[in-house]
Structures are given as structure tokens and as C-alpha cells.
Design an enzyme around this catalytic site. Structure first.
Site, mmCIF file in Angstrom:
data_model
loop_
_atom_site.group_PDB
_atom_site.id
_atom_site.type_symbol
_atom_site.label_atom_id
_atom_site.label_comp_id
_atom_site.label_asym_id
_atom_site.label_seq_id
_atom_site.Cartn_x
_atom_site.Cartn_y
_atom_site.Cartn_z
ATOM 1 N N ASP A 1 47.153 19.175 54.662
ATOM 2 C CA ASP A 1 47.974 20.137 53.928
ATOM 3 C C ASP A 1 47.554 20.057 52.470
ATOM 4 O O ASP A 1 47.185 18.975 51.990
ATOM 5 C CB ASP A 1 49.457 19.813 54.078
ATOM 6 N N TYR B 1 53.195 25.003 43.188
ATOM 7 C CA TYR B 1 54.073 24.231 44.077
ATOM 8 C C TYR B 1 54.879 23.213 43.282
ATOM 9 O O TYR B 1 56.085 23.052 43.479
ATOM 10 C CB TYR B 1 53.267 23.500 45.156
#
Lengths: 323, 323
Positions: B51, B128
Site C-alpha cells: 500500500d 494523505y
């Protein structure tokens, strides 16, 4: 550009007591909210307060507008039957409240600024109906579009007819310009837009030609579709910030107008950056005829109204200086 | 392109027992999941299962990967202090499990197909960290980027250094190509990309130059940033379906490779449409050197594996026919 909204305390006060549907169904409240940005920000146009799903109710679609989510359709359309049962839309019967709100707003504005009416574009409305609400990947929409041409064509045909009727009625009721919000077409390839969408939007724009009312064609993330959007129609095209405005004009041709281009997030920065970014757009435009200074998308709820006021003043001043 | 995933029953079976972090931290499981698409679909490359937030753990960031949401950062970074406390990343200590998984996967693949390593791009990772997870409007990210240059520059600098280290270590461990996923840069104007992002991505690509490992630069919705992405660097550029591949090549120049272009939603349609859409791309490419047939974004969870198998067969056959 979605001028009434959560960033205005005066709007939030009304929203504390009434939901969106109640406001747009009440001509008094609707016109009050519509003129707020003109009075509070000093912008040069008002845009009717409504939601793009509004006319779907008249077509027999049940939906709710959920806080923080958007419209949620009770029974998403995924098969032919769903498209078949959609009812004809007759604005005079189905959206009488909106036509009344337009008349009332025109009186309130008293010709100070023009009033813009709008509706959703056929692809964007179809995507809400098929997905059941706002989507990210448009999976069900594209699957249906690719695989079930009968349902797709019937759905798009009915939506195009309904939106034509709705915009014609808004023009009759007095709006000075109309805007077709086909917000999500930017998720399509140019080839798919041509194949599955263009003819329906084209039909709407054709029917509204020559009425003396400028037609604005809106999308976001669609800078690669500008040629296709122009083929579909419109007198003014809305562009977001992903393309410099002078490049957008080269692609569109200089016979049409352009609005938009400022990233709404710029209004979250300090006033110096707001001014320098706006000046950059105005310099690229070089006073070209048909430029409408605007944001590339709706005002963000986090925006300070005083920043919007400063922006409007700056743009007015800039134009005076350079003309 | 995100080849391992929920559309594969064999992957779902493993996911029933283990979450994403457990899988990528376990070299055995990680390499198993990585080679699945090669064995099940017949694709010509494997991409390491991971990820993009993976290396953030080594930088002292606490996060969870939530089902249906994505990574959620425990303490979003909104001020200088947050950027200051980010720790140096040392892949050999902080991501030893991934380097081991790469070695194991190389053995499993036994040179049948090349293995691609990857990491997130600095803007995407910063977004993020600032938003606290996947975003829609990038409000906090842009606000910080516009208003707090000290925090922005420190954050981007640390991320660029960390990602360089991470990719270098992946190359040492044996990957045959690397990919920088700067997925969300398409939400920036070309001017903002140049001002706030370009130099950091450029630094990463420069450090990986001349290592004999092709560098892929990935983004979505960024067809208007192709020139800027090329300036930042890379040997191969990933384009989504919003631009015809021949137009993308004109904009990028013919000295670089291109991957991508097929809308993943096409795989939800029937096989005839999958073939005709793929043939359209291949015809536009006309066998140009440096073309990597691929989707424009990740495989959708709703995809039928047999459709992906058919697509791979069709593309292999097409290339044989035309060469």
C-alpha cells in the site's frame, strides 16, 4: 457558481430551520437564498437556488438529499423497466414552485444583475439515477452504458426531453441565462462522450438556440473534452483550474465565451495569493470578449465570506484599471 | 496495475483470514498474492503487493487501512510540528519485510516476467498525511500548500528523501522496474504542480537515473499535466482514458514510453466491447516502441477474472498478428 451555500452564515441560519428541498419548494425562501450572494458578496449575477435532482421528482423518482452525501435515489435504475416507468416532465405542473421563485427573484433583483437558471446534464443525471447517488468510479453507469444500449438510450432520451422542457420554462419565467451542469462527464473518454452522450446534450442546446439567452455548458475535470463539449453546444464554457484559461480558449476557439478557472481552494489562502492567482487568470485572458470571471467549481464550505468579497472587489478593480 | 485484488477469488480467500497490512508484512503471503495475477491472468509483469502508506509507518506515522475507505491517518499533519517530528526512513530497517518479499517473489517468478516495485508520489502521500485519508477536494492540503510554505516544503522534502531511499532499496532487492504513484496530482493546476510539487518528484527520479531500471510515472486525471510530469521525470508515463493515447504521445514526445489508457470499467462490459476498445488503443499506438498495454487505473472489484484473461489473450494475439 453554487453561490448560496454553507460558507454564508446567513444561509446557514435558514438551513438550520429548513432542508434544501423545503427551501427550493418555497418561492419566498428560495428567492431569498438566491439573492444572498449578490447582496453579501457583490457578485455580478445570481444563480437560482435548486438542486440538479429537483426535476427528477416530477419524473416519478423518489429521492432524499442527505447531509454530507448529496442526493440518494430510492430505487436506482439498472434495467429497462426503470427507464420505461420514468414519467414525462412538465415544468409548469411539476416545478411550478421554481418558476414562481424565478419570477419573485427577478422582482427582488430589480435588474441589478442577471439571473441564471440551470439544470443537470443528461449524463450526470443518468449517473445519479443509475448509481443511486454521487459516485466515484461510475461503475454501474458505465456498465449499463456499455452493455445495455436500449436502457441507456431511453434514459438519456427521456432526460434530454425533460431538461429541455425545464430550461424552456425557466427562460419563459424570466431567467437571463441558463447553465447545463454536466458535472461528471470528465470521467468519460472523449470517444465515449461522443458515442454515448454528445447527441443528447446537443439536442438540449439546439432547442434553446436563438432565444436571446446565453447558454453555459459546465463540467469539471473535462479539459480534454472541450472540443466535444463545443460540438454539443453552448455559448459559454466553464473550465476548471486544470487547464490555463488561454490554453482552454485556444482549444475551444475564440467564438465562444469562457467562465471559471480559479481553483475554489485558492479562496482558503490569504488575500495576497487570492489576488495573484486571480491576476494571473485576468492577464491570460487579456480582456478577451466573453470572459466571465468565476471559480472552476462550487465555493467550498470552509471559505471565509470576506475573502470572496475581496476577490469580487479585486476583479472589479482589475477590469476597471485595464479597460 | 493493482493486479492483485478483490476481483480475484483466490485473493479474497487470503483476505478473509488476513488484513492488508498483515499480508504485506508477511513475505510469504505477500509474494503469493503478488504472483497471483501472473498465474491466473497471464499478464506480462507482476507488481509488488503493498500500500502506498506502507513506508509512512517507518516515519513514525500511525495509520489504519480501513475496509472500503482506505488509509486513515491517526494524527493528520496540519502544522510545522507535525512535519518536524516525521522520522527518517531507512528501508533496510523499516521495510525489511518488503525487501524480503521482493527477493522471494523474484525466486517464485523465476524470470518468467519482470517485477515492478512502487511507492507513492510526494504530493499524494502529503495529501494523505494532511487530509488524514483519501480526499475529494484536497481542501486542507491545498490550504497548507498555499499558506504555509515552511511546513509544505519540509513535508515534501522528507517524503522525497524517504521515497528515494525506499525505491533504491527495492531496486537493490531485485525489482526490474519502479513506479511512482502520484495518483492525485490531477487535482492541481499545471501552475500549482510546477510551483509546489515538480521539484520533489524530479529529485526522486534523478536519483534513480541510470540504474538500468525503467521508471514509471503514474497519475490519473492528469492528461493536462503530461508536460509537467515529463519535466519531473520518468521513462514511461501512465495515462488514463481521458485522453486518446496517440494524443498523449504527441504531448509527451516519442522519446518516452506510455502505459495505460483503457478504462477499467470497459472490463465490466461484454467481450466484444472489451476487444473493440482494446483494438482501438492498439491501432492508435501503431506498434510504437515503448507501449505497455495496461488499464488507466486499478482493476475494479466487480471485474470478472475471465474478462481479464480474455483481454490479455486478445492483446497478445493482436501484437503477434501485427508484428
Amino acid at each position: 457558481m453554487r453561490q448560496a451555500g454553507r460558507y454564508l452564515p446567513q444561509y446557514r441560519k435558514i438551513r438550520e430551520k429548513h432542508d434544501i428541498v423545503t427551501i427550493y419548494k418555497n418561492p419566498e425562501l428560495c428567492s431569498e437564498v438566491t439573492v444572498q450572494p449578490v447582496e453579501l458578496l457583490g457578485v455580478d449575477a445570481a444563480i437560482m437556488f435548486a438542486d440538479i435532482v429537483l426535476p427528477l421528482e416530477g419524473m416519478g423518482v423518489r429521492f432524499q438529499i442527505k447531509e454530507g452525501v448529496g442526493p440518494v435515489i430510492e430505487e436506482p435504475i439498472r434495467m429497462l423497466r426503470g427507464a420505461q416507468v420514468l414519467e414525462d416532465f412538465d415544468a409548469k405542473a411539476d416545478a411550478a414552485f421554481m418558476l414562481e421563485a424565478i419570477e419573485l427573484t427577478k422582482k427582488r433583483l430589480d435588474d441589478r444583475v442577471p439571473l441564471i437558471g440551470f439544470c443537470g446534464g443528461p449524463f450526470t443525471l443518468a449517473s445519479y439515477l443509475i448509481e443511486g447517488g454521487p459516485a466515484r468510479d461510475f461503475i454501474y453507469t458505465k456498465k449499463l452504458m456499455y452493455s445495455d444500449s436500449r436502457t441507456w438510450e431511453l434514459l438519456m432520451d427521456k432526460l434530454a426531453t425533460a431538461m429541455t422542457n425545464y430550461l424552456q420554462a425557466q427562460i419563459q419565467a424570466g431567467v437571463d441565462a441558463i447553465q447545463l451542469f454536466d458535472s461528471w462527464i470528465g470521467f468519460l473518454s472523449p470517444q465515449d462522450y461522443r458515442r454515448y452522450v454528445l447527441s443528447y446534450s446537443q439536442r438540449i442546446f439546439k432547442k434553446l438556440e436563438g432565444l436571446g439567452v446565453p447558454r453555459i455548458h459546465f463540467a469539471t475535470g473535462a479539459s480534454n473534452l472541450l472540443k466535444e463539449m463545443k460540438l454539443a453546444g453552448g455559448d459559454v464554457f466553464s473550465v476548471d483550474w486544470t487547464i490555463p484559461i488561454d490554453v482552454a480558449w485556444q482549444r475551444l476557439g475564440y467564438d465562444v465565451g469562457i467562465q471559471g478557472n480559479l481553483d475554489p481552494a485558492v479562496l482558503l489562502a490569504d488575500i495576497d495569493l487570492i489576488k495573484s492567482e486571480s491576476a494571473d487568470i485576468l492577464k491570460r485572458v487579456r480582456g478577451h470578449r466573453g470572459h466571465v470571471f468565476n471559480l472552476g467549481h462550487g465555493m467550498l464550505p470552509q471559505t471565509l465570506p470576506e475573502n470572496a468579497v475581496e476577490l469580487v472587489k479585486f476583479v472589479h478593480g482589475f477590469n476597471r484599471e485595464s479597460s
